[in-house]
Design an enzyme around this catalytic site. Structure first.
Site, PDB file in Angstrom:
ATOM      1  N   GLY A   8     -10.186  -6.135  10.316  1.00 24.60           N
ATOM      2  CA  GLY A   8     -10.937  -5.873   9.105  1.00 24.60           C
ATOM      3  C   GLY A   8     -11.291  -4.294   9.248  1.00 24.60           C
ATOM      4  O   GLY A   8     -10.679  -3.710   9.993  1.00 24.60           O
ATOM      5  N   CYS A   9     -12.067  -3.993   8.284  1.00 29.49           N
ATOM      6  CA  CYS A   9     -12.312  -2.394   8.107  1.00 29.49           C
ATOM      7  C   CYS A   9     -12.989  -2.041   9.491  1.00 29.49           C
ATOM      8  O   CYS A   9     -12.758  -0.665  10.038  1.00 29.49           O
ATOM      9  CB  CYS A   9     -13.318  -2.312   7.171  1.00 29.49           C
ATOM     10  N   THR A  10     -13.896  -2.982  10.244  1.00 32.76           N
ATOM     11  CA  THR A  10     -14.586  -2.551  11.470  1.00 32.76           C
ATOM     12  C   THR A  10     -13.911  -2.952  12.699  1.00 32.76           C
ATOM     13  O   THR A  10     -14.300  -2.635  13.534  1.00 32.76           O
ATOM     14  CB  THR A  10     -16.053  -2.949  11.367  1.00 32.76           C
TER      15      THR A  10
END
Length: 263
Positions: A236-238
């Site tokens: 994911g983005c993180t």
């Protein structure tokens, strides 16, 4: 211009295998965009030397790959920070999280990090057997980046990216890519025999569980498989995520917490 060969997802849960695959994907993108003989550099991150060794074995086996030379005095195909800013190679190979950070920093440097104003977004999804083109931008992408991503997509379609990909994968396979990756997997396995865990029937996975260390990702997936919860790993983005169905989210979260994979 320089292509950053990483992935916004996971080409592999193993960093080095992922970087080897990312190299092929980067070459496909660069060739489709008109660079007949793109140069490849490997960012100096953990696993760079193992990646270099594997790629040079692929080259020795007949795969057409040209390595860039670092602008630093000591040269070599392992790139430093200077090479990122100078755009030394046509293709800069790196792992997923480092590459995403690098793209975000370079694209938003002129705005002090407030939004992405330079570049072409996060590029296309490229993989063996893919027949649909997906281009990625982020919530932080400004109008110039979105316009660049649209132009990039048009260029890939116009120059028949899937035909280029098919030829490139065939050449890499002929040069022993599968055997090199298999050897990498065997070397990465622990000495003790792995427990054979069967994958449950596939189902649609739209819920995400974050907070898992990337090195534990595949083990966490198998922990859920053991209790008959279908799960997939992703990025994911993180950072690393595990994807499960909405119906299994609560149970999966409890199991991963109990097993110590998340807090």
């Amino acid at each position: 211009e320089m292509f950053v060969a990483n992935t916004t997802g996971t080409s592999s849960a193993d960093r080095i295998e992922g970087m080897i695959k990312n190299t092929i994907y980067g070459i496909i993108a660069a060739k489709t965009c008109g660079i007949a003989n793109p140069t490849v550099g490997i960012l100096n991150v953990d696993g760079a030397r193992q990646t270099e060794k594997a790629l040079k074995e692929l080259q020795e086996n007949g795969y057409d790959i040209t390595f860039a030379e670092s602008a630093r005095a000591d040269g070599g195909c392992v790139m430093r920070g200077n090479d990122v800013l100078q755009g030394t190679p046509d293709i800069m190979v790196t792992d997923s999280l480092t590459g995403n950070i690098m793209v975000k920093m370079l694209s938003s440097a002129a705005t002090g990090g407030s939004f992405e104003a330079t570049g072409y977004g996060y590029g296309p999804g490229i993989g063996e057997g893919y027949e649909q083109l997906v281009m990625i931008v982020s919530r932080a992408s400004g109008a110039p980046v979105i316009a660049g991503a649209i132009r990039y997509a048009a260029q890939l379609v116009r120059n028949k990216v899937f035909e280029v990909a098919k030829a490139e994968f065939a050449a890499a396979k002929k040069a022993g890519l599968k055997e090199i990756l298999d050897a990498r997997k065997a070397a990465a396995k622990p000495a003790a025999a792995e427990e054979d865990v069967k994958e449950p029937p596939k189902e649609i996975v739209t819920a995400q569980i974050a907070g898992i260390e990337v090195m534990d990702l595949e083990d966490a997936v198998k922990a859920l498989w053991k209790i008959n919860i279908y799960a997939e790993s992703g990025m994911g983005c993180t950072g690393p995520i595990i994807r499960v169905s909405d119906a299994n989210l609560e149970k999966a979260h409890e199991e991963l917490k109990k097993a110590g994979y998340i807090n």
